[in-house]
Write an enzyme that holds these catalytic residues in place. Structure first.
Site, PDB file in Angstrom:
ATOM      1  N   SER A 150       0.992  -2.994   3.269  1.00  0.00           N
ATOM      2  CA  SER A 150      -0.133  -2.558   2.449  1.00  0.00           C
ATOM      3  C   SER A 150       0.353  -1.950   1.142  1.00  0.00           C
ATOM      4  O   SER A 150       1.375  -1.254   1.106  1.00  0.00           O
ATOM      5  CB  SER A 150      -0.968  -1.524   3.209  1.00  0.00           C
ATOM      6  N   GLU A 152      -0.908   0.487  -0.123  1.00  0.00           N
ATOM      7  CA  GLU A 152      -1.014   1.939   0.042  1.00  0.00           C
ATOM      8  C   GLU A 152       0.362   2.568   0.257  1.00  0.00           C
ATOM      9  O   GLU A 152       0.539   3.765   0.040  1.00  0.00           O
ATOM     10  CB  GLU A 152      -1.933   2.277   1.213  1.00  0.00           C
ATOM     11  N   TYR A 173      -1.960   6.665   7.282  1.00  0.00           N
ATOM     12  CA  TYR A 173      -1.978   5.206   7.363  1.00  0.00           C
ATOM     13  C   TYR A 173      -0.838   4.605   6.560  1.00  0.00           C
ATOM     14  O   TYR A 173      -0.082   3.751   7.049  1.00  0.00           O
ATOM     15  CB  TYR A 173      -3.317   4.668   6.854  1.00  0.00           C
TER      16      TYR A 173
END
Length: 361
Positions: A150, A152, A173
């Protein structure tokens, strides 16, 4: 398997490739399954037991398993928190490729359930990698493995972000995805596993979960347009993201496992847009002004914000021959069209008294 033709030549029937997909019921899993079926694969998916059916994204391609000649997608109960089920299904299915897409993938929720997020996203990937490694050794096989990363993971690292950009995760996460990424690299280097990380930037579609900001916007917009809703509450609308179409991105996943050697790739559009721009395009498309309907609610701000993500996908373009097909405005309008039709169907039910007109989706 070989068969004899009428002229005496031997025709080689190429066996179907078999793929195992975790997270098959999600947005990416459903698009990947469609893609693989079109490529002639047999696709197996792991699903968690739920009190309600959660396979709606797959209903349009589901075939009754009793029709053994046509049912090329099959679902099995399994979980990334259960190592024994992972190894068992690898032994039973004997896949050529494994795509690990399963996750607790909501950033804000990961602050509420950090232990669970880490167990499924980070340790779950480790369990699956170890299951693949041991299965390969015991059965003399060479499964190819794809790990869903990801953007992120980059967190507060300035854009543009590429495969060599340092990670600076800003949520449980993101930190868990970093761990899964490095577990994948470690198993590739330590055991020679064909294992790839796809570092995917935000990718959306009409199948996106309704608690993600893009779908939250288009879902509410449809209801506002038909009179079922008046307000939409959002957090940081200045956050900027590199948004692409999920249907484009699953092709990149597959391409990574078709190369001579495994590697890691950023998948992105190389364009960044703010949530405010998403509001401008979506509301403007149906002739509304978002400022008349959107209110900022501090409850939707995260403890640590990620301000700007913009990918550098030059490696994927050069090495995989991949590039996105759907641009930002086309993506937004695609999502609005779908959710407007959904809202119209809800309006019929509301007018007939089968649901509260102001009931939130």
């Amino acid at each position: 398997m070989a068969s004899r033709s009428l002229n005496g030549d031997s025709d080689i029937v190429k066996p179907r490739k078999i793929a195992l997909v975790t997270g098959i019921t999600g947005q990416d899993g459903s698009y990947l399954t469609e893609f693989l079926l079109e490529k002639g694969y047999e696709v197996h998916g792991l699903i968690r037991r739920s009190s309600n059916f959660n396979t709606q994204r797959l209903n349009h391609i589901y075939v009754d398993p009793h029709n053994v000649n046509k049912a090329l997608m099959k679902l099995h109960y399994g979980d990334l928190s259960d190592a024994s089920s992972l190894r068992r299904w690898l032994d039973v299915i004997k896949p050529d490729e494994v795509y690990n897409l399963a996750a607790q993938s909501h950033v804000a929720v990961s602050f509420e359930i950090p232990d669970y997020t880490a167990d499924v996203v980070a340790t779950g990937a480790l369990r699956l990698l170890e299951a693949v490694r041991s299965h390969n050794i015991d059965n003399g096989r060479a499964i190819k493995y794809y790990q869903a990363g990801s953007s992120e993971m980059f967190g507060s690292t300035p854009p543009p972000q590429s495969e060599t950009t340092p990670f600076h995760p800003r949520s449980p996460y993101a930190a868990s995805k970093c761990a899964a990424h490095w577990y994948t690299v470690n198993y590739r280097e330590a055991y020679g596993l064909y294992a790839c990380n796809g570092i995917l930037f935000n990718h959306e579609s009409p199948r996106r979960g309704e608690n993600f900001v893009t779908r939250k916007i288009t879902r509410a917009l449809g209801r506002i347009k038909v009179g079922l809703q008046t307000k939409l509450f959002l957090g940081n609308i200045q956050a900027s993201r590199d948004w692409g179409f999920a249907g484009d991105y699953v092709e990149a996943m597959w391409l990574m496992l078709q190369q001579e050697k495994p590697d890691d790739y950023v998948v992105a559009t190389e364009e960044s847009h703010t949530v405010k721009e998403f509001l401008d395009v979506s509301f403007g498309y149906v002739g509304l002004n978002w400022k008349d309907h959107v209110e900022i609610d501090k409850r939707y701000f995260r403890p640590t914000e990620v301000d700007n993500l913009k990918g550098d996908a030059s490696k994927a373009k050069e090495m995989l021959g991949w590039k996105p097909k759907v641009g930002f405005e086309k993506l937004v309008k695609m999502m609005v069209d779908e959710d407007l039709e959904l809202a119209k169907r809800e309006k019929v039910l509301a007018d007939a008294g089968y649901m509260d007109a102001q009931q939130q989706p």
